[in-house]
Write a protein that holds these residues in place. Structure first.
Motif, short mmCIF file in Angstrom:
data_model
loop_
_atom_site.label_atom_id
_atom_site.label_comp_id
_atom_site.label_asym_id
_atom_site.label_seq_id
_atom_site.Cartn_x
_atom_site.Cartn_y
_atom_site.Cartn_z
N LEU A 28 0.97 -1.12 -0.28
CA LEU A 28 -0.01 0.28 0.02
C LEU A 28 0.83 1.16 0.12
O LEU A 28 0.56 2.47 -0.48
CB LEU A 28 -0.90 -0.01 0.99
N MET A 31 2.00 1.55 -3.56
CA MET A 31 1.17 2.18 -4.53
C MET A 31 0.71 3.59 -4.48
O MET A 31 0.66 4.24 -5.45
CB MET A 31 -0.21 1.23 -4.29
N GLY A 38 -4.54 2.32 -3.70
CA GLY A 38 -4.29 0.85 -3.32
C GLY A 38 -5.45 0.35 -2.53
O GLY A 38 -5.91 0.87 -1.56
#
Ligand SMILES: Nc1ncnc2c1ncn2[C@@H]1O[C@H](COP(=O)(O)OP(=O)(O)O)[C@@H](O)[C@H]1O
Ligand SMILES: Cc1ncc(COP(=O)(O)OP(=O)(O)O)c(N)n1
Length: 279
Positions: A28, A31, A38
């Motif tokens: 995450l 991203m 994410g």
């Protein structure tokens, strides 16, 4: 797709690392850093810090599948990655959902063993990974020991770049469109004299590339594989071509290793915002 929503979305199906360096947390962070929204389907809670994995609490396969279903049926995803899946039951349940939603941009990081030696995939699950998941993958990103396991080879069978290229070509025959064999573990015993880290990308019609980057002499490398595969996924969600996505991801992970943080008393973690400093 990106064009319809105006922003890129990516889903990670992976385990939680309480230490924050690998797993869902690394995915995450990566991203977000790469400008992608994410989302996650958690497969297991690991009790983990810089000293290693101290416990694994897997979720029920249906709970994993339901999370992925909830995301894909409502929000959608431009690309998906899998990380720690733990059991053949979870692999089967996840594959059913990915098939139902015809997920095409799928990065499979075949996570098996953490750096400290803890098992994150049951031995019985390798067969399900090969049979069900690899044929669905757009790209699979094994490290050297994982490549050996996928091919049923002894764990010291891959010793140099030629072996990596052979392994990448053989894994392609298992179904994925692209294979990236990562070389972080090659030459670990010669760290003082090592100058580069090379990964081998095979795929497309007859693509074979050796991607080189300077070796960074640090012990703080927790989360390298998760970060690399999450970055590939994020770039694919943004619509980059595969080779460009892999090159961009290698650059992102190199910067994150260069600015790694000495979290705890063991193996520290990558700093996912490093690319901002380096720009
Ligand atoms: N010390 C290092 N310096 C530079 N790049 C590295 C280093 N260690 C790993 N990498 C790179 O990080 C990525 C992840 O590789 P690897 O560590 O082999 O994966 P995993 O975390 O799955 O074991 C690869 O691109 C590899 O070349
Ligand atoms: C929950 C969880 N998932 C994956 C890993 C392995 O991550 P990786 O990026 O391969 O990094 P190392 O463990 O090899 O440092 C993990 N540890 N935990």
């Amino acid at each position: 797709m990106t064009g319809q929503t105006g922003f890129a979305r990516a889903l990670t199906v992976a385990g939680s690392d309480s230490g924050g360096g690998a797993g869902i947390q690394a995915d995450l962070k990566t991203m977000q850093e790469l400008g992608v929204f994410g989302m996650s389907a958690l497969t297991a809670v690991t009790v983990q810090n810089s000293l290693g994995v101290h416990g694994v609490h897997p979720l029920e396969p249906a709970a994993v599948a339901d999370q992925a279903e909830a995301v894909l049926s409502d929000i959608g995803a431009d690309a998906v990655k899998t990380g720690m899946l733990f059991s053949s039951e979870v692999i089967e349940a996840v594959c059913d959902v990915l098939e139902r939603y015809a997920v095409r941009r799928l990065t499979v990081d075949p996570v098996m063993i953490a750096k400290g030696g803890a098992s994150l995939l049951r031995a019985e699950a390798v067969a399900a990974m090969v049979r069900r998941l690899l044929p669905m993958a757009e790209i699979v990103t094994p490290n050297v020991p994982e490549a050996c396991a996928l091919l049923g080879l002894p764990e010291d069978a891959i010793r140099d770049e030629t072996d990596m290229a052979d392994a990448a070509r053989q894994i392609r025959l298992l179904g994925p469109e692209y294979v990236l064999v990562k070389g972080g573990h090659l030459g670990e015993t010669e760290a003082e004299t090592r100058t580069e880290c090379a990964d081998v990308l095979a795929g497309g019609s007859d693509l074979l590339r050796v991607l080189r980057s300077p070796f960074i002499p640090t012990r703080h490398t927790h989360g390298t594989g998760c970060t690399l595969s999450a970055a590939i996924t994020a770039y694919r969600a943004r619509g980059l071509a595969m080779e460009e996505a892999v090159r961009g991801a290698k650059d992102f992970v190199s910067k994150a290793i260069a600015y790694a943080v000495p979290t705890g008393g063991g193996i520290g973690s990558l700093w996912h915002a490093a690319h901002r400093r380096a720009e």
